[in-house]
Motif scaffolding. Structure first.
Motif, PDB file in Angstrom:
ATOM      1  N   GLU A  15       0.855  -1.186   0.000  1.00 36.79           N
ATOM      2  CA  GLU A  15       0.000   0.000   0.000  1.00 36.79           C
ATOM      3  C   GLU A  15       0.889   1.234   0.000  1.00 36.79           C
ATOM      4  OE1 GLU A  15      -3.033  -0.141   3.031  1.00 36.79           O
ATOM      5  OE2 GLU A  15      -3.577  -2.189   2.479  1.00 36.79           O
ATOM      6  N   VAL A  64      -3.820   1.241  -2.898  1.00 36.68           N
ATOM      7  CA  VAL A  64      -4.486   1.687  -1.672  1.00 36.68           C
ATOM      8  C   VAL A  64      -5.013   0.517  -0.850  1.00 36.68           C
ATOM      9  CG1 VAL A  64      -5.051   3.975  -2.549  1.00 36.68           C
ATOM     10  CG2 VAL A  64      -6.681   2.101  -2.878  1.00 36.68           C
ATOM     11  N   TYR A  65      -4.990  -0.675  -1.435  1.00 36.78           N
ATOM     12  CA  TYR A  65      -5.428  -1.873  -0.710  1.00 36.78           C
ATOM     13  C   TYR A  65      -4.854  -3.087  -1.418  1.00 36.78           C
ATOM     14  CZ  TYR A  65      -8.438  -5.626   1.014  1.00 36.78           C
ATOM     15  OH  TYR A  65      -8.899  -6.797   1.575  1.00 36.78           O
ATOM     16  N   ASN A  66      -4.482  -4.080  -0.618  1.00 38.13           N
ATOM     17  CA  ASN A  66      -4.092  -5.367  -1.194  1.00 38.13           C
ATOM     18  C   ASN A  66      -4.488  -6.475  -0.236  1.00 38.13           C
ATOM     19  OD1 ASN A  66      -2.059  -5.877   0.752  1.00 38.13           O
ATOM     20  ND2 ASN A  66      -0.559  -4.758  -0.431  1.00 38.13           N
ATOM     21  N   GLN A  67      -4.833  -7.596  -0.809  1.00 36.07           N
ATOM     22  CA  GLN A  67      -5.136  -8.788  -0.013  1.00 36.07           C
ATOM     23  C   GLN A  67      -4.683 -10.017  -0.791  1.00 36.07           C
ATOM     24  OE1 GLN A  67      -9.171 -10.202   0.216  1.00 36.07           O
ATOM     25  NE2 GLN A  67      -8.756 -11.467   2.005  1.00 36.07           N
ATOM     26  N   LYS A 115     -13.795  -4.990   2.329  1.00 35.35           N
ATOM     27  CA  LYS A 115     -12.585  -4.194   2.580  1.00 35.35           C
ATOM     28  C   LYS A 115     -12.060  -3.570   1.287  1.00 35.35           C
ATOM     29  CE  LYS A 115     -10.831  -6.263   6.813  1.00 35.35           C
ATOM     30  NZ  LYS A 115      -9.725  -7.010   7.427  1.00 35.35           N
ATOM     31  N   ALA A 116     -12.137  -4.306   0.194  1.00 37.09           N
ATOM     32  CA  ALA A 116     -11.675  -3.763  -1.091  1.00 37.09           C
ATOM     33  C   ALA A 116     -12.516  -2.557  -1.495  1.00 37.09           C
ATOM     34  CB  ALA A 116     -11.724  -4.844  -2.172  1.00 37.09           C
ATOM     35  N   LYS A 162     -14.375  -0.690   0.484  1.00 31.03           N
ATOM     36  CA  LYS A 162     -14.177   0.404   1.444  1.00 31.03           C
ATOM     37  C   LYS A 162     -12.920   1.199   1.084  1.00 31.03           C
ATOM     38  CE  LYS A 162     -13.612   1.525   6.336  1.00 31.03           C
ATOM     39  NZ  LYS A 162     -12.894   2.714   6.009  1.00 31.03           N
ATOM     40  N   ALA A 163     -11.830   0.500   0.761  1.00 34.61           N
ATOM     41  CA  ALA A 163     -10.602   1.185   0.360  1.00 34.61           C
ATOM     42  C   ALA A 163     -10.825   2.019  -0.891  1.00 34.61           C
ATOM     43  CB  ALA A 163      -9.486   0.162   0.119  1.00 34.61           C
ATOM     44  N   THR A 210     -10.868   6.483  -1.303  1.00 36.07           N
ATOM     45  CA  THR A 210      -9.983   7.231  -2.205  1.00 36.07           C
ATOM     46  C   THR A 210     -10.766   8.144  -3.147  1.00 36.07           C
ATOM     47  OG1 THR A 210      -9.950   5.563  -3.951  1.00 36.07           O
ATOM     48  CG2 THR A 210      -8.293   5.368  -2.213  1.00 36.07           C
TER      49      THR A 210
END
Length: 169
Positions: A20, A144-147, A160-161, A163-164, A168
């Motif tokens: 991120e 801005v997000y990774n999983q 969560k994805a 929301k991120a 932004t």
């Protein structure tokens, strides 16, 4: 390198996901019409990378359907569904499922994608395929997000994805 499991059996990726805050690496992937597409083609837009082993598995198919459904209501956002499936298989699946809001793309020609994004599996039953991961890139090209989904057989954390993504915009 990160460890994930497939059916409880450990498997390693060749590297780690882009962090991120890092600029997302550019790539060239193949669309269902065999043309190439790059991350840079979407400059100024948010991009969700839904990365998975194969659209021919139940959980991968579910993730494509879920991201397609949610993408319909997103402004200035593109969803790329990335696997090593041949574009013909992606086109067949997306046509049969009515997938219109997510763009299926293949990294079958580009081994550097799996290495640069840290999703190529280095060992195990799916060696050479992509692990399951989600990377969200903002309009400035920053992650801005990774999983990296710990168990390949599980779905990613959609909430969560998104929301991120919303944070932004």
């Amino acid at each position: 390198m990160a460890e994930v499991t497939l059916g409880g059996n450990p498997s390693n990726t060749v590297a780690d996901l882009p962090a991120e805050g890092q600029t997302a690496p550019n790539f060239k992937l193949v669309k269902t019409d065999m043309s190439e597409v790059s991350l840079s083609d979407f400059k100024g837009k948010s991009v969700i990378l839904n990365i998975f082993p194969s659209v021919d598995t139940e959980v991968c198919a579910m993730s494509v359907r879920e991201f397609n459904e949610k993408a319909a209501s997103l402004d200035n956002t593109v969803v790329l569904c990335i696997s090593k499936d041949l574009p013909f298989a992606q086109a067949r699946f997306c046509g049969a499922e009515g997938i219109e809001n997510a763009i299926p793309v293949s990294n079958f020609r580009n081994d550097s994608f799996g290495k640069e994004y840290g999703v190529e599996l280095a060992d195990g039953g799916f060696k050479g395929l992509n692990a399951r991961a989600v990377v969200v890139v903002n309009p400035e090209g920053k992650v801005v997000y990774n999983q990296l989904v710990p168990e390949i057989g599980n779905e990613p954390d959609y909430e969560k994805a998104f929301k991120a993504l919303k944070d932004t915009q």
